[in-house]
Design a protein around this motif. Structure first.
Motif, short mmCIF file in Angstrom:
data_model
loop_
_atom_site.label_atom_id
_atom_site.label_comp_id
_atom_site.label_asym_id
_atom_site.label_seq_id
_atom_site.Cartn_x
_atom_site.Cartn_y
_atom_site.Cartn_z
N MET A 1 1.03 -0.80 -0.19
CA MET A 1 0.11 -0.23 0.16
C MET A 1 1.19 1.56 0.23
SD MET A 1 -2.32 0.96 3.14
CE MET A 1 -1.58 1.53 4.58
N ILE B 1 -1.73 6.84 -0.71
CA ILE B 1 -3.66 7.13 0.06
C ILE B 1 -4.51 7.56 1.23
CG2 ILE B 1 -4.94 5.25 1.39
CD1 ILE B 1 -4.34 3.82 -0.90
N LEU C 1 -17.00 4.77 7.56
CA LEU C 1 -16.86 5.43 6.76
C LEU C 1 -16.77 6.39 5.53
CD1 LEU C 1 -13.02 6.26 5.89
CD2 LEU C 1 -13.29 4.07 4.24
N ASP D 1 -10.42 -2.66 0.01
CA ASP D 1 -8.62 -2.18 1.39
C ASP D 1 -9.19 -1.33 3.14
OD1 ASP D 1 -7.20 -4.05 0.02
OD2 ASP D 1 -5.94 -2.95 -0.65
N ASN E 1 -10.32 -3.36 6.63
CA ASN E 1 -9.29 -3.04 7.66
C ASN E 1 -9.58 -1.77 8.51
OD1 ASN E 1 -6.46 -4.40 7.28
ND2 ASN E 1 -6.12 -3.41 4.87
N PHE E 2 -10.37 -0.58 8.63
CA PHE E 2 -10.99 -0.31 9.44
C PHE E 2 -12.13 -1.22 10.13
CE2 PHE E 2 -10.54 4.58 8.21
CZ PHE E 2 -9.29 4.27 8.55
N TYR E 3 -13.12 -2.07 9.17
CA TYR E 3 -14.01 -2.44 10.34
C TYR E 3 -12.89 -3.41 10.70
CZ TYR E 3 -18.28 -5.27 10.28
OH TYR E 3 -20.02 -5.85 11.13
N ARG E 4 -12.33 -4.52 10.34
CA ARG E 4 -11.06 -5.12 11.42
C ARG E 4 -11.25 -4.98 12.53
NH1 ARG E 4 -11.25 -9.99 9.28
NH2 ARG E 4 -11.39 -10.42 6.99
#
Lengths: 420, 258
Positions: free
Chosen positions: A1, A6, A59, A94, A98-101
């Motif tokens: 990444m 980003i 998000l 992505d 990743n925010f959700y996890r």
């Protein structure tokens, strides 16, 4: 990444998306399946709150802030000189995962500026949702914007992957829309709404026959209106809200006090105050219509085209209709209790249950959390003391204001501040 | 004066329910119900030690549940508040509930019933907050790890929520105050206690237990949190009302202020 790249995109595209107020993550029925990731059943969760006090649940980003339209109220309009950026589909996927996890968010709210044409944009939004659902086995919440002017076929697909769909009507009146967004037609907004409504109905009927019918936008659709950008009255706003609730089966209509983002003669100038009190009163009215059994013309009509700023709309209605009061707390039905100022629906529920056991007095009401400073003028209960004086509306209002502290009081106080 | 008894139990919920069972069975005049590490005997009451018995506890649980599902959940939630004197209050609640045919738990004009339903609500609020404010950090062993420090003992209540949601990742939520945690190993959730030599707040205290990528995501999240704020609508009071300051040190987006 590529972290720095980003990071820059996220800053630009989150900043541009923040004027969309909807952040609901509730009302869906998507269960975690096959040991996948995520679950969005029932209650929404606000994972954080920004310093302006608004909930952060999703998000909320734009796919891009390039736009072919030039709507005066919008920060991403093509004539505005701002930094532009666009996410790739995989980058959004992505970030969301990743925010959700890490338990930062309930899911994704994806909107976009319109590039090339509405269908091209809508296809990109759907591609993100499809990838999340099918490749990542993601069962979190997805809110997609319906792009005004998108085709029926795409709106159908969008509902298969999203939990909620929304088109922002933005300007409550058609004349206001012509003034501020000359490139857009009113039908562009309502066409996707109508399609979504029809699909929702169709799926609901099919589920009655075949239980395994797949879900279509289980959390329904919503819309948003800007208030204070044109010279619309509160009546205009609430009558069109009522229209959208009825005609398109909206789950929610949001009201967003206009934040000046542009120098334009048609709009309030930059630096003028955001009408937050007005926004608050509109939401109170919205709640009265949806949960308290009020009809819109009881609260707003030709004699009262605007809401009172100094008292809430329910109190304001009660003061105009003193002939219905006082109400006996131990006898009145639910419908009438809900109309007493200072009683919320939770208190009403408690009162209905508790009064099966004994007659209630002021002490009971106070302990249950009723706002007696307002309610006392409109109630009688099992007590010898109640308001016996024949007070007129002005007196009652005066006494209530005197004995209470409103959070917006300083905004409409007539008294000059000594130190300022 | 009728003889009264103070019941001493082991501090577990089943122990408490066994005490309730004993009190009903032996028709005791209960002065208080206390955990064995408190040991405050009343002047005019006798002590009786309760030995936890799951069968007896189950009978109380089922008895109340048959009366009302809402009541048994109120009892469990209020018990987890760990409030001083909660046991005797709950005992009175159960007494009143079982003493009538009607739905006594809905009598919000009765002080005991109202108090327990309010306490259950507070614990429910804390449960909901923890579902929101847990911030996982990915360790080098591929475990999503979070510290919490809730006011009430809500870990047992949030287990199901996290198991349903994060079924495909290993996670560990550790209550720093009560020194135990929940660990999900992709099959089931187990209770664990750890010897933590440091508490992992967030990225101002960087630790080599975590990958660098972890701190990148925390930075992205902090940035997002900042850019989504509308400055002309600032309302700090509302902000702290929703996110009380005692939770800030575990929230990476509040790291600069905590």
């Amino acid at each position: 990444m590529n972290f720095e790249r980003i990071r820059e995109k996220l800053n630009i595209l989150a900043d541009a998306a923040k004027y969309d107020v909807s952040c609901a993550s509730s009302g869906s029925t998507r269960k975690n399946s096959k040991n996948g990731l995520g679950n969005s059943t029932g209650m929404g969760i606000c994972h954080s709150y920004t310093e302006d006090g608004r909930c952060v649940s999703l998000l909320k980003i734009l796919l891009t802030n390039y736009c072919i339209y030039d709507c005066a109220y919008c920060v991403t309009r093509k004539s505005n000189d701002v930094k532009r950026a666009a996410f790739k589909i995989q980058e959004v996927v992505d970030l969301t995962i990743n925010f959700y996890r890490r338990n930062y968010i309930e899911g994704l709210f994806l909107s976009s500026g319109i590039f090339k044409n509405p269908d091209y944009t809508m296809e990109r939004l759907i591609a993100v949702a499809k990838k999340l659902r099918e490749e990542e086995n993601f069962n979190g919440y997805i809110h997609l914007k319906s792009i005004p002017g998108a085709s029926d076929e795409l709106m159908y697909q969008a509902g298969l992957y999203a939990d909620r769909l929304s088109v922002n009507i933005e300007v409550p009146t058609i004349s206001g829309l012509k003034l501020l967004a000359p490139d857009k037609k009113h039908e562009d907004f309502t066409k996707p709404m109508l399609k979504v409504k029809n699909e929702l109905l169709r799926y609901k009927n099919e589920r009655k026959i075949i239980k395994s019918t797949p879900k279509y936008a289980p959390a329904g659709q919503s819309t948003q209106m800007i208030v204070g950008a044109t010279n619309e009255t509160d009546k205009d706003v609430m009558y069109s809200a009522t229209f959208y609730y009825k005609k398109y089966h909206m789950k929610r209509v949001y009201y967003s006090g206009y934040v000046p983002v542009a120098k334009d003669d048609r709009l309030p100038s930059i630096g003028s105050q955001v009408p937050m009190l007005r926004e608050n009163r509109l939401y109170q009215t919205d709640w009265l219509l949806r949960f308290y059994g009020f009809a819109v013309n009881e609260i707003l009509n030709n004699d009262h085209p605007n809401l009172d700023m100094d008292v809430d709309p329910k109190l304001s209605w009660a003061l105009r209709n003193l002939q219905h009061f006082p109400v006996d707390i131990n006898k009145a039905d639910k419908h009438m209790l809900a109309r007493v100022p200072g009683l919320g629906m939770l208190s009403v529920g408690k009162i209905l249950k508790a009064r099966q056991f004994r007659k209630l007095n002021w002490e009971h009401l106070k302990k249950m959390g009723v706002a007696l400073n307002r309610a006392q003028y409109f109630l009688v209960c099992d007590s010898k003391s109640w308001e016996r004086r024949d007070l007129d509306a002005e007196r009652i209002k005066g006494m209530i204001l005197q004995n209470s502290k409103g959070k917006f009081r300083k905004q409409y106080s007539q008294q000059l501040a000594l130190f300022n | 004066m009728e003889k009264s008894t103070t019941l001493i139990y082991d501090g577990s919920f089943n122990g408490f329910l066994t005490a309730v069972f004993t009190a009903f069975e032996e028709r005791l005049n209960v002065a208080d119900i206390q955990t064995n590490n408190k040991g405050q005997s009343g002047l005019f009451s006798e002590n009786e030690t309760i030995f936890t018995n799951v069968e007896k506890a189950k009978r109380v649980w089922n008895g109340v549940r048959n009366k009302s599902h809402a009541a048994i959940s109120n009892i469990y939630f209020a018990y987890l508040s760990e409030m001083e004197g909660i046991e005797i209050l709950l005992f009175r609640y159960i007494q009143k509930l079982m003493g009538t045919k009607s739905n006594k738990h809905l009598d919000f004009s009765d002080d005991t019933m109202l108090r327990i339903s309010q306490l259950a609500r507070s614990v429910g609020r804390e449960k909901h907050r923890m579902e929101a404010f847990v911030r996982f950090q990915l360790t080098k062993d591929d475990i999503y790890f979070a510290n919490i420090e809730p006011d009430f003992n809500v870990l047992p209540l949030i287990s199901k929520h996290f198991r349903n949601r994060y079924a495909d990742q290993q996670w560990l939520i550790y209550d720093v105050k009560r020194k135990y945690g929940l660990f999900y190993n992709l099959k089931g959730v187990e209770l664990v206690s750890l010897n933590l030599n440091e508490i992992h707040f967030n990225k101002i205290h960087k630790s080599d237990a975590f990958l660098n990528e972890e701190y990148d995501y925390q930075t992205l999240w902090n940035d997002y949190f900042k850019s989504t704020n509308i400055k002309s609508r600032i309302n700090k009071k509302l902000h702290t009302q929703h996110v009380p300051k005692r939770y800030w040190k575990y929230l990476s987006e509040k790291k600069e202020t905590a």
